[in-house]
Write a protein that holds these residues in place. Structure first.
Motif, PDB file in Angstrom:
ATOM      1  N   VAL A 156       2.767  13.368  18.530  1.00  0.00           N
ATOM      2  CA  VAL A 156       1.349  13.357  18.893  1.00  0.00           C
ATOM      3  C   VAL A 156       0.613  12.271  18.103  1.00  0.00           C
ATOM      4  O   VAL A 156      -0.169  11.495  18.657  1.00  0.00           O
ATOM      5  CB  VAL A 156       0.699  14.735  18.667  1.00  0.00           C
ATOM      6  CG1 VAL A 156      -0.817  14.668  18.870  1.00  0.00           C
ATOM      7  CG2 VAL A 156       1.303  15.765  19.611  1.00  0.00           C
ATOM      8  N   THR A 211       1.515   8.882  19.543  1.00  0.00           N
ATOM      9  CA  THR A 211       0.808   8.592  20.789  1.00  0.00           C
ATOM     10  C   THR A 211      -0.642   8.227  20.494  1.00  0.00           C
ATOM     11  O   THR A 211      -1.181   7.253  21.037  1.00  0.00           O
ATOM     12  CB  THR A 211       0.903   9.807  21.728  1.00  0.00           C
ATOM     13  OG1 THR A 211       2.278  10.180  21.843  1.00  0.00           O
ATOM     14  CG2 THR A 211       0.359   9.483  23.107  1.00  0.00           C
ATOM     15  N   ASP A 258       6.635  22.351  24.479  1.00  0.00           N
ATOM     16  CA  ASP A 258       5.329  22.236  23.817  1.00  0.00           C
ATOM     17  C   ASP A 258       5.110  20.842  23.257  1.00  0.00           C
ATOM     18  O   ASP A 258       3.999  20.320  23.274  1.00  0.00           O
ATOM     19  CB  ASP A 258       5.172  23.310  22.721  1.00  0.00           C
ATOM     20  CG  ASP A 258       6.226  23.191  21.624  1.00  0.00           C
ATOM     21  OD1 ASP A 258       7.395  22.878  21.943  1.00  0.00           O
ATOM     22  OD2 ASP A 258       5.885  23.402  20.452  1.00  0.00           O
ATOM     23  N   ILE A 284       4.264  18.428  26.299  1.00  0.00           N
ATOM     24  CA  ILE A 284       2.927  18.595  26.874  1.00  0.00           C
ATOM     25  C   ILE A 284       1.885  18.013  25.915  1.00  0.00           C
ATOM     26  O   ILE A 284       0.928  17.373  26.351  1.00  0.00           O
ATOM     27  CB  ILE A 284       2.633  20.075  27.249  1.00  0.00           C
ATOM     28  CG1 ILE A 284       1.523  20.143  28.301  1.00  0.00           C
ATOM     29  CG2 ILE A 284       2.239  20.931  26.063  1.00  0.00           C
ATOM     30  CD1 ILE A 284       1.915  19.741  29.680  1.00  0.00           C
ATOM     31  N   ASP A 285       2.080  18.190  24.624  1.00  0.00           N
ATOM     32  CA  ASP A 285       1.107  17.651  23.666  1.00  0.00           C
ATOM     33  C   ASP A 285       1.096  16.117  23.659  1.00  0.00           C
ATOM     34  O   ASP A 285       0.051  15.504  23.459  1.00  0.00           O
ATOM     35  CB  ASP A 285       1.379  18.206  22.259  1.00  0.00           C
ATOM     36  CG  ASP A 285       0.701  19.565  22.036  1.00  0.00           C
ATOM     37  OD1 ASP A 285       0.034  20.058  22.974  1.00  0.00           O
ATOM     38  OD2 ASP A 285       0.827  20.123  20.937  1.00  0.00           O
ATOM     39  N   VAL A 286       2.244  15.524  23.865  1.00  0.00           N
ATOM     40  CA  VAL A 286       2.272  14.055  23.960  1.00  0.00           C
ATOM     41  C   VAL A 286       1.553  13.600  25.237  1.00  0.00           C
ATOM     42  O   VAL A 286       0.745  12.665  25.204  1.00  0.00           O
ATOM     43  CB  VAL A 286       3.729  13.534  23.914  1.00  0.00           C
ATOM     44  CG1 VAL A 286       3.769  12.033  24.205  1.00  0.00           C
ATOM     45  CG2 VAL A 286       4.350  13.819  22.554  1.00  0.00           C
ATOM     46  N   LEU A 314      -5.055  20.157  22.738  1.00  0.00           N
ATOM     47  CA  LEU A 314      -3.626  20.425  22.594  1.00  0.00           C
ATOM     48  C   LEU A 314      -3.295  21.848  23.032  1.00  0.00           C
ATOM     49  O   LEU A 314      -4.165  22.715  23.086  1.00  0.00           O
ATOM     50  CB  LEU A 314      -3.202  20.203  21.138  1.00  0.00           C
ATOM     51  CG  LEU A 314      -3.365  18.755  20.639  1.00  0.00           C
ATOM     52  CD1 LEU A 314      -3.092  18.668  19.137  1.00  0.00           C
ATOM     53  CD2 LEU A 314      -2.462  17.793  21.403  1.00  0.00           C
TER      54      LEU A 314
END
Lengths: 551, 551
Positions: free
Chosen positions: B406, B409, A401, A404-406, B425
């Motif tokens: 996150v 990034t 998770d 994928i969020d990055v 997200l």
């Protein structure tokens, strides 16, 4: 006179819109009408309610009508069906389902958040009482009640999207034998086939029956269904059936009112969530979205998107300027200990959209092995011409998770593959490897696109082999590993011998290198390219991925 | 003739540089000299080796000299000290520490990756054998050996940076009583004080002794240290001492060779990792970095950055064009079940850099509560003028590493606060809430910067109160919560009564609203602003954060 906003639907989109209007303006009158009894529930929590991960039903519906009145001064009318939208006179015809009373309701601005409903197959037996769907709390209650009363031992779940698989986990966890039926030749049809095989293999290890490439044609049984009949003639005995073959938007009402529909029959909206009719907005599962990648319409109803759309609709109609920026088509689900996530477009979609996709499969642990790191496989799809990331699919266990969020954040900001290496991501052994798997993915694709280190997918290699192309396949692993199992026709030149043996190879021929997961294969590829070889490809994801693709 | 690259240092930076040179070029001759016996080790894993999370020492040093020879055709010489760099003649003077043989080594290009070493306090007793540092495997061995032999019951750890706290966890886990000594008035001095209090409170709950705002002036004991004496006169009996007050770069050699040094005495490099002297590069813990946020030099030695710098140096000196893009100053560590992470600049730094920072404290669970979500507090710092995120600090339990990555990034791509809400997200109950905490953070800051929903930090409020400003403080929680504990002088107007009671309040006065964590306080704030109140502030992080800041 103050403005009056009427909202149809009181789940994610409708309540978000109402709340945002109130945050912007104290004076607007806000009414929400919903056919259902339960409002503002967490649809995504339903499988976990059935699997008893969620003990208390109230946790699914934390907000009732009283809450909305007190907190937002919003009047929520449950069990009220909107029968007609008259957008000329700005009036709705509404029926109170408890009293059958029908009345008119004027509005200044209307928000349609009528949601979506399960697709029902048109086959014999679907009307039986042990055929279930899972869209709302009432349906979840029914499933739970059936299980409690009848203590079923087996279930057939039709469809292997994320609801189907989440139900698989939750029903299996309470001791029910699960058979999955999927009309496509793979599970989780949203994934590319080469990633779905990893999910399939895992499901097998968890003792889940799977019948792929077959469709349900009939549900047999006297009072209740006790057998599922497939297109192939195969039959499956079962105690009940869960249908999870997708949803369709509730847009009949909108259509009758002359509101333009778009993809999958969802309501067409612009970035302000406005429909083609003045002062009528739409949001949530009934509304059309669009892809950040392609700019094209996309129907991917999800609670997170519904919340966004609702907030934007509410902001717009009360004087704000929030605009919808589209979605990536992100999805994530857990199935037992496995996490499956994806965002952006698949390889399949990239090809059909006319991109020239560059593909990598990156197999890495989420943490150092000494800190209990577990392997994940990341498939990333980039555009050869712009170097931009188009989509990512990840199958793994822990830390999926996060990655994928990055990726999502990077893609949203238009990241090129070479940008990922530079991210100053948070590193400590309990959380990541020194170079995070996201960074490695960027490095692999950067090498492939910008530095001549081309990759070949197992599928592409098999096509070369089938076409009897003149290709030298080099297994760069140690001899013991080669002896165990290797790609057909591969020769074994362990990586530490390639420097000497390179001269024996033909520099003009196509050469394919590989190791277990890709790193040493790439090292071998580097040596050959640096020694003047022209056409050297490394197998994407190495032998591990090649083997997984060979059924 | 082929080019010859010589590298000083065989840990993260040096070996990364070597590997990248080889990937680019088969013909370069590559030699690495390192003073140490262990090479290419995971410095960040050392605390976990001591805490027995890592059972096997070999896991820390997976790559030996043979590996580099075989895989990269790189010659690694261990136990070789470089005595002198003669950059005019491009020759090094090197001593073999095993044979004491001294010889000259020519180079065409030189990479200095000499790392950093622990700062040693200049106080009596530091030379004793039970005073330990933790920079390399040998030092870790010594600590482990001491523990095994002497079964110590207590330790004083000096310094509460991440090494100090990781050691705290690992020593506590093997049954040793820990006392922390920190010269600043807070733990983890890299964090803003209002976030450090959360760590401090947690450490207390774990029975860790802390002495803050005090310095070690003497280590007492005959043969070994058995008492630590502090500036304040306080003494602590202890079985051993771990010093973790920071590191300094090993740059004496470079300095003597006329290489320009920068911040903290680290080697000045440009984006190509070149020093001021031709054909001399530097990377890793001995080299200067710079901040992506401010563009100014920054010394923040970390394994992840060393890897990046090494790869870039290696690429540059073998014809590549990779350039260093700076760092955010990211850090993360685990302490028992808590995760502490930060990136970008702190509030403190933002002020001293001349920004006009807008601060929010966002308290949210990482997942739905029904799916075992745990609360984290996110402090985010944004620039009022550009709306850009400047830095983030997070203290929590699960999912902290995801959120910081996150944010990292987003910040890297120049995100404005309003961008975060739009991120698509990945949402499903096992992974996140419908709106992720990152999105909420963006919404709160967007509301504060662009929509007039201003926040006030507990510190700012206390200053208002101290200055006897004319401020109305409204506790918008239910009466029961108010009665239990509330901000001094606050009046209680539960949120659902604010609509009616607003007229009793003075619209021109400063009003501060709050609830438990901030959401309902914001709702109250909205009502007042929409009713024409001019100066309404919501307490950042609500009463929960206010209380945490009141010692």
């Amino acid at each position: 006179m103050f403005m009056k906003v009427v909202i149809i639907g009181a789940v994610a989109g409708g309540t978000s819109a109402a709340a945002k209007v109130r945050r912007n303006d104290e004076n607007v009158e806000i009414k929400i009408f919903d056919m259902d009894y339960d409002i503002s529930y967490s649809g995504c929590g339903l499988p976990y309610y059935i699997g008893e991960e969620i003990g208390n039903r109230d946790e699914l519906t934390p907000r009732n009508a009283e809450f909305f009145k007190k907190k937002y001064n919003v009047d929520v009318f449950r069990r009220h069906e909107v029968l007609k939208i008259n957008s000329e006179d700005k009036v709705l015809t509404i029926k109170n389902l408890d009293t059958n009373n029908v009345f008119n309701e004027k509005y200044d601005k209307l928000v349609i958040a009528s949601g979506a409903r399960s697709i029902i197959l048109n086959i014999p037996g679907v009307e039986k009482s042990n055929v279930f769907y899972l869209r709302n709390v009432k349906q979840a209650d029914k499933i739970k009640e059936y299980i409690m009363k009848n203590k079923p031992k087996s279930v057939v779940i039709v469809g292997t999207g994320f609801i189907g698989l989440e139900m698989t986990e939750n029903l299996k966890n309470i001791g029910i034998k699960v058979t999955l039926v999927e009309r496509f030749n793979q599970v989780t049809p949203g994934l590319d086939e080469d990633m779905a095989v990893y999910v399939e293999k895992y499901l097998k290890s968890k003792d889940i029956n799977m019948i792929l490439g077959d469709s349900v044609v009939r549900l047999k049984g006297e009072e209740i269904v006790n057998q599922v009949v497939l297109q192939s003639g195969k039959t499956i005995d079962t105690d009940f059936v869960v249908m999870s073959i997708g949803v369709k938007p509730n847009t009949e009402l909108a259509k009758e009112a002359g509101i333009e529909l778009g993809i999958n029959g969802s309501i067409k909206v612009n970035k302000k969530m406005m429909t083609n009719i003045k002062d009528v907005y739409a949001c949530g599962d009934c509304a059309e979205s669009y892809s950040i990648i392609t700019g094209k319409p996309l129907y991917r109803p999800l609670g997170s998107t519904a919340n966004k759309m609702g907030r934007i609709a509410g902001d717009q109609l009360s004087g704000g300027n929030l605009e919808f920026r589209g979605i990536l088509g992100t999805g994530i689900f857990k199935i037992f200990d496995m996490t499956v996530a994806q965002t952006g477009i698949t390889e399949r979609e990239a090809i059909s959209e006319g991109y020239e996709p560059v593909i990598c499969h990156n197999i890495k642990t989420d943490k150092p092995e000494y800190y209990h790191g577990k392997e994940m496989i990341i498939k990333a799809i980039a555009d050869k011409n712009t170097g931009k990331l188009l989509g990512v699919q990840i199958v793994g266990y822990t830390g999926v998770d996060k990655r994928i969020d990055v990726f999502i954040t990077a893609i949203t900001f238009g990241a090129k593959v070479e940008d990922l290496f530079h991210l100053d991501l948070a590193y400590a052994p309990p959380f990541s490897t020194t170079k995070d798997p996201v960074m490695y993915t960027g490095m692999i694709l950067d090498n492939a696109i910008n530095r001549g280190r081309k990759l070949i997918t197992p599928d592409e290699l098999n096509k070369l082999i089938e076409n009897k192309s003149d290709v030298t396949i080099i297994d760069a692993r140690v001899n013991k590993q080669y002896e165990e199992v290797h790609v057909n026709n591969a020769i074994n030149i362990p990586h530490d011998q390639i420097r000497e043996k390179a001269d024996e190879l033909n520099k003009e021929k196509i050469i394919v290198t590989y190791c277990n997961k890709g790193v040493t294969g790439n090292a071998a590829q580097n040596i050959l390219i640096n020694k003047g070889f022209k056409k050297v490809y490394n197998i994407s994801g190495g032998h591990k991925n090649y083997k997984a693709q060979t059924k």
